[in-house]
Motif scaffolding. Structure first.
Motif, PDB file in Angstrom:
ATOM      1  N   ILE A  52      18.420  41.107 -35.057  1.00 50.79           N
ATOM      2  CA  ILE A  52      19.256  41.658 -33.998  1.00 50.79           C
ATOM      3  C   ILE A  52      18.625  41.397 -32.629  1.00 50.79           C
ATOM      4  O   ILE A  52      17.477  41.770 -32.384  1.00 50.79           O
ATOM      5  CB  ILE A  52      19.459  43.178 -34.183  1.00 50.79           C
ATOM      6  N   ASN A  53      19.374  40.766 -31.735  1.00 47.04           N
ATOM      7  CA  ASN A  53      18.932  40.529 -30.362  1.00 47.04           C
ATOM      8  C   ASN A  53      19.231  41.767 -29.528  1.00 47.04           C
ATOM      9  O   ASN A  53      20.364  42.207 -29.442  1.00 47.04           O
ATOM     10  CB  ASN A  53      19.667  39.313 -29.788  1.00 47.04           C
ATOM     11  N   VAL A  54      18.194  42.331 -28.910  1.00 43.40           N
ATOM     12  CA  VAL A  54      18.401  43.519 -28.073  1.00 43.40           C
ATOM     13  C   VAL A  54      17.978  43.256 -26.635  1.00 43.40           C
ATOM     14  O   VAL A  54      17.656  44.176 -25.897  1.00 43.40           O
ATOM     15  CB  VAL A  54      17.627  44.742 -28.624  1.00 43.40           C
ATOM     16  N   ARG A  55      18.024  42.005 -26.217  1.00 40.18           N
ATOM     17  CA  ARG A  55      17.675  41.695 -24.837  1.00 40.18           C
ATOM     18  C   ARG A  55      18.656  40.665 -24.260  1.00 40.18           C
ATOM     19  O   ARG A  55      18.261  39.639 -23.742  1.00 40.18           O
ATOM     20  CB  ARG A  55      16.234  41.181 -24.734  1.00 40.18           C
ATOM     21  N   HIS A  56      19.960  40.965 -24.363  1.00 44.04           N
ATOM     22  CA  HIS A  56      20.926  40.131 -23.671  1.00 44.04           C
ATOM     23  C   HIS A  56      20.756  40.322 -22.158  1.00 44.04           C
ATOM     24  O   HIS A  56      20.325  41.371 -21.699  1.00 44.04           O
ATOM     25  CB  HIS A  56      22.366  40.523 -24.048  1.00 44.04           C
ATOM     26  N   SER A  57      21.111  39.303 -21.402  1.00 41.75           N
ATOM     27  CA  SER A  57      21.077  39.444 -19.947  1.00 41.75           C
ATOM     28  C   SER A  57      22.206  40.365 -19.510  1.00 41.75           C
ATOM     29  O   SER A  57      23.201  40.537 -20.222  1.00 41.75           O
ATOM     30  CB  SER A  57      21.245  38.078 -19.274  1.00 41.75           C
ATOM     31  N   LEU A  58      22.042  40.951 -18.326  1.00 44.51           N
ATOM     32  CA  LEU A  58      23.098  41.808 -17.808  1.00 44.51           C
ATOM     33  C   LEU A  58      24.388  41.028 -17.626  1.00 44.51           C
ATOM     34  O   LEU A  58      25.488  41.561 -17.796  1.00 44.51           O
ATOM     35  CB  LEU A  58      22.670  42.440 -16.479  1.00 44.51           C
ATOM     36  N   ASP A 115       8.627  49.165   0.670  1.00 42.13           N
ATOM     37  CA  ASP A 115       8.932  48.016  -0.176  1.00 42.13           C
ATOM     38  C   ASP A 115       9.363  48.543  -1.544  1.00 42.13           C
ATOM     39  O   ASP A 115       8.698  49.406  -2.131  1.00 42.13           O
ATOM     40  CB  ASP A 115       7.692  47.130  -0.348  1.00 42.13           C
ATOM     41  N   VAL A 116      10.470  48.009  -2.042  1.00 45.71           N
ATOM     42  CA  VAL A 116      11.007  48.431  -3.334  1.00 45.71           C
ATOM     43  C   VAL A 116      10.853  47.283  -4.318  1.00 45.71           C
ATOM     44  O   VAL A 116      11.184  46.131  -4.004  1.00 45.71           O
ATOM     45  CB  VAL A 116      12.495  48.835  -3.211  1.00 45.71           C
ATOM     46  N   TYR A 117      10.343  47.586  -5.502  1.00 47.86           N
ATOM     47  CA  TYR A 117      10.120  46.565  -6.524  1.00 47.86           C
ATOM     48  C   TYR A 117      11.041  46.825  -7.720  1.00 47.86           C
ATOM     49  O   TYR A 117      11.397  47.976  -7.999  1.00 47.86           O
ATOM     50  CB  TYR A 117       8.658  46.564  -6.984  1.00 47.86           C
ATOM     51  N   GLN A 118      11.389  45.738  -8.418  1.00 50.49           N
ATOM     52  CA  GLN A 118      12.319  45.841  -9.550  1.00 50.49           C
ATOM     53  C   GLN A 118      11.764  45.123 -10.763  1.00 50.49           C
ATOM     54  O   GLN A 118      11.227  44.015 -10.662  1.00 50.49           O
ATOM     55  CB  GLN A 118      13.673  45.237  -9.163  1.00 50.49           C
ATOM     56  N   CYS A 119      11.899  45.752 -11.921  1.00 53.14           N
ATOM     57  CA  CYS A 119      11.468  45.141 -13.183  1.00 53.14           C
ATOM     58  C   CYS A 119      12.381  43.959 -13.502  1.00 53.14           C
ATOM     59  O   CYS A 119      13.607  44.108 -13.553  1.00 53.14           O
ATOM     60  CB  CYS A 119      11.518  46.169 -14.309  1.00 53.14           C
ATOM     61  N   SER A 120      11.814  42.805 -13.724  1.00 49.14           N
ATOM     62  CA  SER A 120      12.622  41.618 -14.010  1.00 49.14           C
ATOM     63  C   SER A 120      13.177  41.626 -15.424  1.00 49.14           C
ATOM     64  O   SER A 120      14.056  40.832 -15.750  1.00 49.14           O
ATOM     65  CB  SER A 120      11.792  40.349 -13.789  1.00 49.14           C
ATOM     66  N   GLU A 121      12.692  42.530 -16.269  1.00 44.00           N
ATOM     67  CA  GLU A 121      13.189  42.597 -17.650  1.00 44.00           C
ATOM     68  C   GLU A 121      14.457  43.426 -17.746  1.00 44.00           C
ATOM     69  O   GLU A 121      15.467  42.988 -18.295  1.00 44.00           O
ATOM     70  CB  GLU A 121      12.110  43.193 -18.565  1.00 44.00           C
ATOM     71  N   CYS A 122      14.423  44.665 -17.242  1.00 42.77           N
ATOM     72  CA  CYS A 122      15.563  45.578 -17.427  1.00 42.77           C
ATOM     73  C   CYS A 122      16.177  46.024 -16.102  1.00 42.77           C
ATOM     74  O   CYS A 122      17.123  46.818 -16.103  1.00 42.77           O
ATOM     75  CB  CYS A 122      15.149  46.798 -18.238  1.00 42.77           C
ATOM     76  N   LEU A 123      15.619  45.545 -14.972  1.00 37.09           N
ATOM     77  CA  LEU A 123      16.163  45.815 -13.628  1.00 37.09           C
ATOM     78  C   LEU A 123      15.921  47.245 -13.143  1.00 37.09           C
ATOM     79  O   LEU A 123      16.536  47.679 -12.180  1.00 37.09           O
ATOM     80  CB  LEU A 123      17.664  45.485 -13.575  1.00 37.09           C
ATOM     81  N   THR A 124      15.014  47.969 -13.810  1.00 37.11           N
ATOM     82  CA  THR A 124      14.626  49.289 -13.306  1.00 37.11           C
ATOM     83  C   THR A 124      13.900  49.132 -11.965  1.00 37.11           C
ATOM     84  O   THR A 124      13.104  48.212 -11.786  1.00 37.11           O
ATOM     85  CB  THR A 124      13.703  49.994 -14.322  1.00 37.11           C
ATOM     86  N   VAL A 125      14.181  50.028 -11.022  1.00 43.54           N
ATOM     87  CA  VAL A 125      13.620  49.943  -9.675  1.00 43.54           C
ATOM     88  C   VAL A 125      12.472  50.938  -9.511  1.00 43.54           C
ATOM     89  O   VAL A 125      12.564  52.082  -9.960  1.00 43.54           O
ATOM     90  CB  VAL A 125      14.717  50.216  -8.629  1.00 43.54           C
ATOM     91  N   TYR A 126      11.385  50.500  -8.872  1.00 40.97           N
ATOM     92  CA  TYR A 126      10.332  51.428  -8.445  1.00 40.97           C
ATOM     93  C   TYR A 126      10.418  51.561  -6.930  1.00 40.97           C
ATOM     94  O   TYR A 126      10.192  50.600  -6.184  1.00 40.97           O
ATOM     95  CB  TYR A 126       8.934  50.960  -8.832  1.00 40.97           C
ATOM     96  N   ASN A 127      10.748  52.759  -6.472  1.00 42.33           N
ATOM     97  CA  ASN A 127      10.860  53.052  -5.043  1.00 42.33           C
ATOM     98  C   ASN A 127       9.839  54.128  -4.705  1.00 42.33           C
ATOM     99  O   ASN A 127       9.909  55.249  -5.217  1.00 42.33           O
ATOM    100  CB  ASN A 127      12.273  53.555  -4.723  1.00 42.33           C
ATOM    101  N   PRO A 128       8.863  53.821  -3.845  1.00 41.42           N
ATOM    102  CA  PRO A 128       7.841  54.823  -3.496  1.00 41.42           C
ATOM    103  C   PRO A 128       8.424  56.112  -2.939  1.00 41.42           C
ATOM    104  O   PRO A 128       7.770  57.152  -2.989  1.00 41.42           O
ATOM    105  CB  PRO A 128       6.991  54.087  -2.445  1.00 41.42           C
TER     106      PRO A 128
END
Length: 480
Positions: free
Chosen positions: A281-287, A423-436
């Protein structure tokens, strides 16, 4: 194609109920089932069901049968996406339990702070307010030209009885919102509350809802999506058994023809990953792959989606936050996607001639489907022209992103522009954002901690990707 539907109230089903459905389907020679856009289960090849089985808990709608509609709810989003603080999963279950009879009208019961489940696609739409246990009510009956706001907020424990009274009233005669309100108020003793301000629906990009993701400190949730919407029954049977073993009580169907399992214990995560791996089972389709609404069991729409996804992917086009829908032309249709591709119907006198299909492309105002207002972008274009049109609209979306973040559902869109301070960073895997500005409460990261100052072993709170997988999203610092 004739389809049999199984109503799943609120999109919430227990592993035991799903396993029973799977067993009945296997006994009848079926190999797979599908999910519908109103969180129901679809049997493409037919399904026979005796009311005496399963104590009559299942509600089946056979082809060409008008025997009720499903209740759509955003229970699936609770705990894993943005939510109204008081609106818990248990609250949803209590409200859904009030509905003892199958509704005749389409009912939506939703949280306005999530983007996974549509707010306004029902005839009767209950939308959570900021006041605990009180809901806005938006009504658009089948013969109405526009949606109307019920003039008071509805108490949680009155939702079902007010719905059934409205259903009873409109079945007898045609009436407007004022008459409905007056008659319901006369006939029902309810605990209403005055509306002190209009409903504002915040706009957030469409969430990533697949894969194994962290839920709190000691649990995970799993989103599963199959490209062809044909879920293998033997796989589902084993998955239900694994849910029993992990004491998981609910499985949630999404409107995107997928499902989510919440509450996987941290110490059982490896068992689930091994199970999925053994099943291939593939569980990492692109958005880009996930954010499509298609009609069930229509090969032409699946083929068109495949063509468009491959083409956009080839050009490295970002569609983060956008959603797409494919449908046959229907101006009365109510969509829930940012961009809609309509297939035109051939004139009857040309049906015998083999000619190429043409399409119309529409987009939601501000690309927010909750505005319920669609703008025609292009008409009568060929399939090969569609990718360039979608690329054009994608660029338009990103140019406008951030300028319209809130929708006022009594008036026009309210413009709200925010200037990021960090500066806001985003996970390239699931697009979760880290905002200080907000830190990371899941990992006890305080507000104000810059991304550069995070420890080297910091990982994404959702998919656990390493810190090195984050990319800079914005660098617009506010002058202090």
């Amino acid at each position: 194609m004739e389809l049999t539907r199984l109503i799943v109230k609120g999109g919430v089903i227990s592993p035991g109920e799903l396993r029973n459905i799977v067993n009945l389907s296997l006994e009848q020679g079926l190999k797979n089932i599908s999910f519908g856009s109103r969180q129901d289960i679809i049997f493409p090849n037919g399904f026979e069901y005796s009311e005496t089985e399963n104590n009559g808990k299942l509600h089946i709608v056979y082809p060409n049968e008008q025997s009720g509609n499903n209740i759509v709810s955003s229970y699936v989003s609770t705990d894993i996406f943005r939510n109204t603080p008081w609106l818990t999963g248990n609250k949803f279950l209590y409200v859904l339990e009030q509905f003892k009879e199958q509704p005749v009208l389409k009912v939506n019961i939703t949280d306005p702070k999530q983007q996974l489940v549509p707010l306004f696609t029902g005839h009767i739409n209950f939308i959570a307010s900021e006041h605990e246990d009180y809901w806005y009510l938006y009504i658009r009956l089948p013969n109405w030209q526009r949606m109307e706001v019920y003039p008071v907020l509805i108490y949680s424990w009155d939702i079902a009885k007010i719905y059934y009274e409205i259903e009873r009233l409109v079945s007898e005669e045609s009436m407007g919102i004022d008459m409905i309100f007056n008659l319901v108020s006369e006939n029902i003793d309810s605990n209403n509350r005055t509306i002190d301000k209009s409903l504002n629906v915040p706009f957030y990009p469409f969430p990533y809802y697949e894969g194994m993701n962290r839920l709190g400190i000691d649990q995970y949730w799993l989103g599963l999506y199959w490209r062809n919407n044909l879920y293998d029954l033997e796989f589902l049977k084993e998955m239900c058994d694994l849910c029993f073993d992990c004491k998981i009580g609910k499985i949630c169907i999404t409107p995107w023809k997928s499902f989510i399992v919440k509450g996987i214990p941290k110490d059982r995560k490896l068992d689930w990953e091994k199970f999925l791996g053994k099943k291939g089972i593939n569980v990492r389709h692109s958005l880009l792959e996930l954010n499509w609404h298609l009609p069930v069991a229509t090969d032409w729409s699946l083929n068109l989606k495949t063509f468009l996804v491959r083409t956009l992917d080839q050009f490295d086009i970002s569609t983060y936050g956008l959603t797409f829908g494919i449908s046959e032309y229907n101006r009365e249709g109510h969509y829930f996607t940012s961009i809609v591709i309509e297939k035109n119907k051939l004139p009857k006198d040309l049906e015998s001639i083999k000619i190429r299909d043409t399409y119309n492309v529409l987009y939601a105002k501000h690309f927010d489907p909750n505005t319920r207002e669609y703008i025609v972008h292009t008409q009568d274009i060929d399939k090969l022209e569609l990718p360039s049109i979608l690329i054009e609209l994608s660029k338009k979306y990103f140019n406008e992103l951030g300028s319209n973040t809130t929708t006022d559902n009594n008036t026009a869109a309210t413009v709200k522009k925010e200037n990021p301070e960090y500066d806001v960073y985003q996970c390239s895997e699931c697009l979760t954002v880290y905002n200080p500005e907000f830190g990371d409460a899941v990992q006890n990261i305080a507000k104000g901690v810059l991304f550069e100052d995070l420890p080297d072993d910091y990982c994404c709170s959702l998919c656990e990707a390493p810190k090195s997988n984050f990319v800079l999203l914005t660098s617009e610092k506010q002058d202090i």
